[in-house]
Design a protein around this motif. Sequence first.
Motif, PDB file in Angstrom:
ATOM      1  N   VAL A  30      -1.682   4.922   8.832  1.00  0.00           N
ATOM      2  CA  VAL A  30      -2.552   4.298   7.837  1.00  0.00           C
ATOM      3  C   VAL A  30      -3.095   3.004   8.425  1.00  0.00           C
ATOM      4  CG1 VAL A  30      -2.691   3.396   5.491  1.00  0.00           C
ATOM      5  CG2 VAL A  30      -1.105   5.256   5.995  1.00  0.00           C
ATOM      6  N   GLY A  31      -4.409   2.910   8.527  1.00  0.00           N
ATOM      7  CA  GLY A  31      -5.056   1.673   8.974  1.00  0.00           C
ATOM      8  C   GLY A  31      -5.287   0.795   7.760  1.00  0.00           C
ATOM      9  N   TYR A  32      -4.494  -0.275   7.622  1.00  0.00           N
ATOM     10  CA  TYR A  32      -4.516  -1.121   6.432  1.00  0.00           C
ATOM     11  C   TYR A  32      -5.137  -2.470   6.761  1.00  0.00           C
ATOM     12  CZ  TYR A  32      -2.856  -2.659   1.868  1.00  0.00           C
ATOM     13  OH  TYR A  32      -2.803  -3.095   0.574  1.00  0.00           O
ATOM     14  N   LYS A  33      -6.079  -2.922   5.940  1.00  0.00           N
ATOM     15  CA  LYS A  33      -6.737  -4.207   6.177  1.00  0.00           C
ATOM     16  C   LYS A  33      -5.804  -5.341   5.777  1.00  0.00           C
ATOM     17  CE  LYS A  33     -11.362  -2.480   5.231  1.00  0.00           C
ATOM     18  NZ  LYS A  33     -12.402  -2.428   4.209  1.00  0.00           N
ATOM     19  N   VAL A  34      -5.560  -6.248   6.720  1.00  0.00           N
ATOM     20  CA  VAL A  34      -4.701  -7.408   6.491  1.00  0.00           C
ATOM     21  C   VAL A  34      -5.560  -8.658   6.590  1.00  0.00           C
ATOM     22  CG1 VAL A  34      -2.702  -8.697   7.327  1.00  0.00           C
ATOM     23  CG2 VAL A  34      -2.720  -6.212   7.463  1.00  0.00           C
ATOM     24  N   THR A  35      -5.486  -9.523   5.579  1.00  0.00           N
ATOM     25  CA  THR A  35      -6.248 -10.761   5.583  1.00  0.00           C
ATOM     26  C   THR A  35      -5.314 -11.924   5.887  1.00  0.00           C
ATOM     27  OG1 THR A  35      -7.703  -9.836   3.898  1.00  0.00           O
ATOM     28  CG2 THR A  35      -7.826 -12.201   4.240  1.00  0.00           C
ATOM     29  N   GLU A  36      -5.640 -12.655   6.943  1.00  0.00           N
ATOM     30  CA  GLU A  36      -4.867 -13.837   7.330  1.00  0.00           C
ATOM     31  C   GLU A  36      -5.818 -15.022   7.327  1.00  0.00           C
ATOM     32  OE1 GLU A  36      -3.739 -12.263  11.064  1.00  0.00           O
ATOM     33  OE2 GLU A  36      -1.782 -11.569  10.347  1.00  0.00           O
ATOM     34  N   GLY A  37      -5.734 -15.821   6.297  1.00  0.00           N
ATOM     35  CA  GLY A  37      -6.658 -16.937   6.163  1.00  0.00           C
ATOM     36  C   GLY A  37      -8.048 -16.413   5.853  1.00  0.00           C
ATOM     37  N   SER A  38      -8.997 -16.693   6.738  1.00  0.00           N
ATOM     38  CA  SER A  38     -10.369 -16.216   6.536  1.00  0.00           C
ATOM     39  C   SER A  38     -10.669 -14.984   7.386  1.00  0.00           C
ATOM     40  CB  SER A  38     -11.359 -17.325   6.895  1.00  0.00           C
ATOM     41  OG  SER A  38     -11.196 -17.675   8.254  1.00  0.00           O
ATOM     42  N   ARG A  39      -9.718 -14.569   8.220  1.00  0.00           N
ATOM     43  CA  ARG A  39      -9.944 -13.437   9.118  1.00  0.00           C
ATOM     44  C   ARG A  39      -9.317 -12.174   8.553  1.00  0.00           C
ATOM     45  NH1 ARG A  39      -8.779 -15.525  15.130  1.00  0.00           N
ATOM     46  NH2 ARG A  39     -10.131 -13.770  15.558  1.00  0.00           N
ATOM     47  N   THR A  40      -9.956 -11.051   8.830  1.00  0.00           N
ATOM     48  CA  THR A  40      -9.452  -9.749   8.398  1.00  0.00           C
ATOM     49  C   THR A  40      -9.312  -8.843   9.610  1.00  0.00           C
ATOM     50  OG1 THR A  40     -10.640 -10.017   6.319  1.00  0.00           O
ATOM     51  CG2 THR A  40      -9.838  -7.832   6.810  1.00  0.00           C
ATOM     52  N   ARG A  41      -8.192  -8.144   9.690  1.00  0.00           N
ATOM     53  CA  ARG A  41      -7.986  -7.195  10.779  1.00  0.00           C
ATOM     54  C   ARG A  41      -7.343  -5.935  10.218  1.00  0.00           C
ATOM     55  NH1 ARG A  41      -2.625  -7.148  12.511  1.00  0.00           N
ATOM     56  NH2 ARG A  41      -1.373  -8.841  11.695  1.00  0.00           N
ATOM     57  N   VAL A  42      -7.360  -4.865  11.005  1.00  0.00           N
ATOM     58  CA  VAL A  42      -6.767  -3.593  10.584  1.00  0.00           C
ATOM     59  C   VAL A  42      -5.432  -3.436  11.293  1.00  0.00           C
ATOM     60  CG1 VAL A  42      -7.040  -1.098  10.561  1.00  0.00           C
ATOM     61  CG2 VAL A  42      -9.020  -2.564  10.183  1.00  0.00           C
ATOM     62  N   GLN A  43      -4.396  -3.243  10.510  1.00  0.00           N
ATOM     63  CA  GLN A  43      -3.051  -3.054  11.054  1.00  0.00           C
ATOM     64  C   GLN A  43      -2.608  -1.624  10.772  1.00  0.00           C
ATOM     65  OE1 GLN A  43       0.027  -5.459   9.268  1.00  0.00           O
ATOM     66  NE2 GLN A  43       1.118  -5.567  11.208  1.00  0.00           N
ATOM     67  N   ASN A  44      -2.160  -0.914  11.800  1.00  0.00           N
ATOM     68  CA  ASN A  44      -1.715   0.460  11.623  1.00  0.00           C
ATOM     69  C   ASN A  44      -0.266   0.495  11.166  1.00  0.00           C
ATOM     70  OD1 ASN A  44      -4.069   1.833  12.307  1.00  0.00           O
ATOM     71  ND2 ASN A  44      -3.652   1.634  14.487  1.00  0.00           N
ATOM     72  N   TYR A  45      -0.003   1.378  10.199  1.00  0.00           N
ATOM     73  CA  TYR A  45       1.342   1.583   9.684  1.00  0.00           C
ATOM     74  C   TYR A  45       1.620   3.072   9.849  1.00  0.00           C
ATOM     75  CZ  TYR A  45       5.332   0.981   6.534  1.00  0.00           C
ATOM     76  OH  TYR A  45       6.596   0.914   5.998  1.00  0.00           O
ATOM     77  N   GLU A  46       2.485   3.412  10.795  1.00  0.00           N
ATOM     78  CA  GLU A  46       2.741   4.818  11.097  1.00  0.00           C
ATOM     79  C   GLU A  46       4.153   5.199  10.698  1.00  0.00           C
ATOM     80  OE1 GLU A  46       2.855   7.845  14.916  1.00  0.00           O
ATOM     81  OE2 GLU A  46       1.574   6.077  15.003  1.00  0.00           O
ATOM     82  N   GLY A  47       4.266   6.279   9.943  1.00  0.00           N
ATOM     83  CA  GLY A  47       5.567   6.759   9.517  1.00  0.00           C
ATOM     84  C   GLY A  47       5.452   8.098   8.828  1.00  0.00           C
ATOM     85  N   VAL A  48       6.563   8.540   8.263  1.00  0.00           N
ATOM     86  CA  VAL A  48       6.626   9.835   7.584  1.00  0.00           C
ATOM     87  C   VAL A  48       6.274   9.646   6.115  1.00  0.00           C
ATOM     88  CG1 VAL A  48       8.132  11.758   6.954  1.00  0.00           C
ATOM     89  CG2 VAL A  48       8.393  10.661   9.157  1.00  0.00           C
ATOM     90  N   CYS A  49       5.365  10.473   5.627  1.00  0.00           N
ATOM     91  CA  CYS A  49       5.034  10.464   4.207  1.00  0.00           C
ATOM     92  C   CYS A  49       6.201  11.138   3.477  1.00  0.00           C
ATOM     93  CB  CYS A  49       3.736  11.224   3.961  1.00  0.00           C
ATOM     94  SG  CYS A  49       3.300  11.336   2.221  1.00  0.00           S
ATOM     95  N   ILE A  50       6.908  10.378   2.627  1.00  0.00           N
ATOM     96  CA  ILE A  50       8.061  10.966   1.938  1.00  0.00           C
ATOM     97  C   ILE A  50       7.741  11.359   0.505  1.00  0.00           C
ATOM     98  CG2 ILE A  50       9.759   9.787   3.387  1.00  0.00           C
ATOM     99  CD1 ILE A  50      10.270   7.910   1.005  1.00  0.00           C
ATOM    100  N   ALA A  51       6.596  10.924  -0.035  1.00  0.00           N
ATOM    101  CA  ALA A  51       6.249  11.292  -1.408  1.00  0.00           C
ATOM    102  C   ALA A  51       4.768  11.097  -1.661  1.00  0.00           C
ATOM    103  CB  ALA A  51       7.055  10.456  -2.395  1.00  0.00           C
ATOM    104  N   ARG A  52       4.244  11.928  -2.569  1.00  0.00           N
ATOM    105  CA  ARG A  52       2.889  11.729  -3.094  1.00  0.00           C
ATOM    106  C   ARG A  52       2.979  11.792  -4.599  1.00  0.00           C
ATOM    107  NH1 ARG A  52      -2.176  14.120  -0.013  1.00  0.00           N
ATOM    108  NH2 ARG A  52      -3.129  13.300  -1.888  1.00  0.00           N
ATOM    109  N   LYS A  53       2.273  10.879  -5.258  1.00  0.00           N
ATOM    110  CA  LYS A  53       2.279  10.847  -6.722  1.00  0.00           C
ATOM    111  C   LYS A  53       0.875  11.017  -7.250  1.00  0.00           C
ATOM    112  CE  LYS A  53       6.340   8.132  -7.767  1.00  0.00           C
ATOM    113  NZ  LYS A  53       6.869   6.866  -8.212  1.00  0.00           N
ATOM    114  N   ASN A  54       0.736  11.667  -8.386  1.00  0.00           N
ATOM    115  CA  ASN A  54      -0.534  11.878  -9.089  1.00  0.00           C
ATOM    116  C   ASN A  54      -1.562  12.636  -8.257  1.00  0.00           C
ATOM    117  OD1 ASN A  54       0.505  10.526 -11.305  1.00  0.00           O
ATOM    118  ND2 ASN A  54      -0.218   8.551 -10.569  1.00  0.00           N
TER     119      ASN A  54
END
Length: 127
Positions: A30-54
């Motif tokens: 998952v490429g997640y946008k992280v905001t640090e101060g005034s800057r924004t970057r994309v941080q990857n979060y890689e792992g196993v999907c253990i659940a889906r809801k709705n």
Amino acid sequence: MDLIAQLEAEQIAALGKDIPDFKAGDTIRVGYKVTEGSRTRVQNYEGVCIARKNGDGIAGSFTVRKISFGEGVERVFPLYSTNIESITVVRRGRVRRAKLYYLRTRRGKSARIAEVTNYKPKAGAEA
């Protein structure tokens, strides 16, 4: 189609997000946008999907679990969040359950998930 489902479909179409076909047991990035101060970057979060809801609805969410420095870390992402840049399926897992909460107590070899080698996308989805 009832009124609520129709409104939900319109909202999803307006967002214009491309959500891949994934389920519990799949390893996703998952490429997640992280905001640090005034800057924004994309941080990857890689792992196993253990659940889906709705399901695939506008209120849908999924839980991703990874091991970081020997500690299990879980994060819940809303499926249609504006902070999600991309969702990529790294590998498909073969599981027999919809919720893989039992992985929380497993370590090492018993926490492994077999990979699906003959994956075929659903008729309505393109992958």
